[in-house]
Design a protein around this motif. Structure first.
Motif, mmCIF file in Angstrom:
data_model
loop_
_atom_site.group_PDB
_atom_site.id
_atom_site.type_symbol
_atom_site.label_atom_id
_atom_site.label_comp_id
_atom_site.label_asym_id
_atom_site.label_seq_id
_atom_site.Cartn_x
_atom_site.Cartn_y
_atom_site.Cartn_z
ATOM 1 N N SER B 18 53.366 2.027 116.773
ATOM 2 C CA SER B 18 53.502 2.030 115.316
ATOM 3 C C SER B 18 53.384 0.621 114.715
ATOM 4 O O SER B 18 54.301 0.115 114.083
ATOM 5 C CB SER B 18 54.762 2.746 114.841
ATOM 6 N N GLU B 19 52.228 0.033 114.966
ATOM 7 C CA GLU B 19 51.855 -1.282 114.449
ATOM 8 C C GLU B 19 52.809 -2.410 114.820
ATOM 9 O O GLU B 19 52.913 -3.408 114.120
ATOM 10 C CB GLU B 19 51.636 -1.214 112.928
ATOM 11 N N ASN B 20 53.534 -2.247 115.908
ATOM 12 C CA ASN B 20 54.353 -3.332 116.423
ATOM 13 C C ASN B 20 53.984 -3.595 117.870
ATOM 14 O O ASN B 20 53.526 -2.701 118.576
ATOM 15 C CB ASN B 20 55.837 -2.980 116.321
ATOM 16 N N LEU B 23 55.888 -4.856 124.571
ATOM 17 C CA LEU B 23 55.665 -5.564 125.825
ATOM 18 C C LEU B 23 56.350 -4.803 126.944
ATOM 19 O O LEU B 23 57.538 -4.515 126.855
ATOM 20 C CB LEU B 23 56.254 -6.977 125.757
ATOM 21 N N PHE B 25 57.343 -5.049 130.842
ATOM 22 C CA PHE B 25 57.428 -5.951 131.980
ATOM 23 C C PHE B 25 57.543 -5.145 133.259
ATOM 24 O O PHE B 25 58.465 -4.356 133.418
ATOM 25 C CB PHE B 25 58.614 -6.904 131.814
ATOM 26 N N GLN B 30 60.892 -2.770 131.961
ATOM 27 C CA GLN B 30 61.591 -2.847 130.690
ATOM 28 C C GLN B 30 60.580 -2.946 129.541
ATOM 29 O O GLN B 30 59.560 -3.617 129.679
ATOM 30 C CB GLN B 30 62.451 -4.114 130.726
ATOM 31 N N GLU B 31 60.893 -2.247 128.478
ATOM 32 C CA GLU B 31 59.998 -2.287 127.332
ATOM 33 C C GLU B 31 60.679 -3.022 126.182
ATOM 34 O O GLU B 31 61.823 -2.723 125.853
ATOM 35 C CB GLU B 31 59.653 -0.867 126.880
ATOM 36 N N ILE B 32 59.977 -3.968 125.594
ATOM 37 C CA ILE B 32 60.563 -4.706 124.483
ATOM 38 C C ILE B 32 59.619 -4.670 123.294
ATOM 39 O O ILE B 32 58.420 -4.936 123.424
ATOM 40 C CB ILE B 32 60.866 -6.163 124.885
ATOM 41 N N LYS B 33 60.183 -4.318 122.160
ATOM 42 C CA LYS B 33 59.368 -4.249 120.948
ATOM 43 C C LYS B 33 59.546 -5.529 120.140
ATOM 44 O O LYS B 33 60.654 -6.038 120.017
ATOM 45 C CB LYS B 33 59.817 -3.037 120.118
ATOM 46 N N VAL B 34 58.438 -6.047 119.622
ATOM 47 C CA VAL B 34 58.527 -7.207 118.734
ATOM 48 C C VAL B 34 57.742 -6.878 117.469
ATOM 49 O O VAL B 34 56.608 -6.418 117.542
ATOM 50 C CB VAL B 34 57.940 -8.479 119.382
ATOM 51 N N THR B 35 58.365 -7.117 116.323
ATOM 52 C CA THR B 35 57.688 -6.848 115.058
ATOM 53 C C THR B 35 56.520 -7.812 114.881
ATOM 54 O O THR B 35 56.715 -9.016 114.937
ATOM 55 C CB THR B 35 58.673 -7.031 113.891
ATOM 56 N N LYS B 37 54.697 -8.579 112.361
ATOM 57 C CA LYS B 37 54.639 -9.394 111.136
ATOM 58 C C LYS B 37 55.515 -10.644 111.235
ATOM 59 O O LYS B 37 55.359 -11.568 110.454
ATOM 60 C CB LYS B 37 55.074 -8.546 109.937
ATOM 61 N N ASP B 38 56.457 -10.640 112.165
ATOM 62 C CA ASP B 38 57.326 -11.809 112.325
ATOM 63 C C ASP B 38 56.709 -12.885 113.210
ATOM 64 O O ASP B 38 57.204 -13.997 113.264
ATOM 65 C CB ASP B 38 58.661 -11.388 112.970
#
Lengths: 110, 310
Positions: B18-20, B23, B25, B30-35, B37-38
């Motif tokens: 959803s446009e974010n 990542l 690993f 492990q799944e990590i979401k990063v916005t 736009k930031d």
């Protein structure tokens, strides 16, 4: 970047989920919030971080306009506060997600 | 425009949800979401990652400075977003038809600013040669005809690291040179992003006219910013004296330079990515109006480094 300059917007909402159509709308709203950069802190509570008060105000204006044009009934509130205040939040049961911990960090190292 | 910097050194898979940025690993599962736009800058510090096409598209569309690294861990590629600007063709025409006077005057000012910043670095280290650099900066001629840049460099490098026979080189493998190269590459990626985001073509430089270089303008405009990297590396050397090769920890220390609010530009204080953006914007304005005086040059905020240099 100072913890006093980083601002949070917290969006809390109730949307009716009685009919299938309403539930569809609920999921659509969730997806739209994610696209906008909000992340789920817990069910129906979403947070987004901004680097300054000015950008947070702009973000608030933006999301308000979006909600007003798309959602008709329900209960939606928004709150703005500093990262310092967010960090002082007590968690009684449960734990913070990695995303939530990462939000105020300026340098993400993986 | 974002404000986060991501340094990736673990093996991972990068995709979009959803446009974010998402990542994954492999090691930690492990799944990590990063916005997205930031994000302001992404540095891929290994080659063990896979990336989807959609991710590349969104990285370009959000004007995120992206730097790729090769097997030897030297930066080898920059993602430059194109066709983002509405008046691209108009700007390209202006860029091609820039007068010789404008270019030479701009180059003179850039070298002047570079020498002043270098002098400030030496001044912070209480070097007696700082005055010579200030003097040199006041006599830079139009188009740097006397090659004061090289004269300044000879003085500067000898004084800064106090190493006999130190030679600043691009391909050198000694620790100081590789740290400097890494730092410059990071700032260069920021510069390349700002240049292409503002609709300028990085191919047409002011002074650099190398036909094999696709980033002539980037290499021109980066000059005043080099001193920031130099002083940062010099300070880091004090803490990491024993290190003989560039490792992940050292790289992360180098990249943290982007967060420092250490640049004085336009009467305010800013960090390097923001200052680079302002500098490029003003260069563009000056170029369109054909008026050199509109360019604003960055200078080192002395207070920021004062206590670390002692």
């Amino acid at each position: 970047m100072s913890v006093f300059r980083i601002m949070w917007l917290m969006l809390m909402f109730d949307l009716p989920t009685k009919t299938k159509k309403q539930r569809k709308k609920y999921h659509w709203f969730h997806a739209e919030l994610e696209k906008e950069g909000y992340s789920m802190i817990q069910y129906s509570v979403y947070g987004k971080i901004f680097s300054s008060t000015e950008s947070a105000k702009l973000g608030k204006k933006r999301i308000k306009k979006f909600i007003k044009t798309n959602i008709k009934n329900g209960n939606i509130r928004i709150l703005m506060f500093t990262d310092k205040q967010f960090a002082s939040m007590d968690i009684i049961i449960g734990e913070q997600s990695i995303e939530e911990k990462n939000e105020p960090k300026q340098l993400l190292l993986f | 425009m974002g404000w986060k910097i991501i340094h990736l050194s673990k093996a991972c898979k990068i995709k979009i949800k959803s446009e974010n940025l998402l990542l994954y690993f492999y090691e930690e599962k492990q799944e990590i979401k990063v916005t997205i736009k930031d994000i302001d800058f992404i540095l891929f510090d290994n080659t063990q990652f896979s990336i989807t096409g959609k991710t590349l598209e969104l990285l370009a569309k959000n004007n995120i400075a992206t730097l790729f690294i090769d097997e030897e861990f030297t930066p080898c590629g920059i993602l430059t977003p194109y066709f983002q600007h509405s008046t691209m063709t108009e700007i390209a025409h202006i860029q091609i038809s820039l007068t010789k006077e404008f270019k030479e005057k701009a180059w003179q000012e850039i070298i002047k600013s570079k020498l002043i910043n270098q002098a400030k670095v030496l001044e912070l280290y209480r070097s007696s040669k700082a005055k010579d650099l200030v003097k040199l900066s006041s006599q830079v001629q139009i188009g740097d005809k006397n090659n004061d840049e090289a004269q300044g460099a000879r003085l500067y490098w000898k004084q800064l690291f106090k190493i006999p026979n130190f030679k600043r080189e691009q391909g050198a493998t000694d620790i100081i040179n590789s740290m400097l190269n890494y730092g410059y590459a990071i700032v260069r990626a920021c510069m390349a992003r700002s240049i292409s985001a503002s609709g300028l073509l990085p191919i047409f430089g002011i002074w650099h006219q190398n036909k094999y270089n696709a980033f002539n303008l980037v290499d021109d405009l980066i000059e005043p910013f080099r001193a920031f990297v130099d002083i940062h590396i010099k300070i880091l050397r004090k803490t990491y004296t024993h290190k003989i090769s560039l490792d992940t920890q050292l790289k992360r220390e180098i990249i943290s330079l982007l967060n420092f609010e250490c640049v004085e530009i336009k009467g305010g204080i800013s960090n390097i990515p923001r200052a680079v953006e302002l500098f490029v914007m003003n260069y563009k304005k000056a170029m369109i109006k054909d008026d050199n005086s509109l360019i604003l040059y960055p200078s080192i905020k002395e207070m920021y480094f004062k206590y670390e240099c002692l």
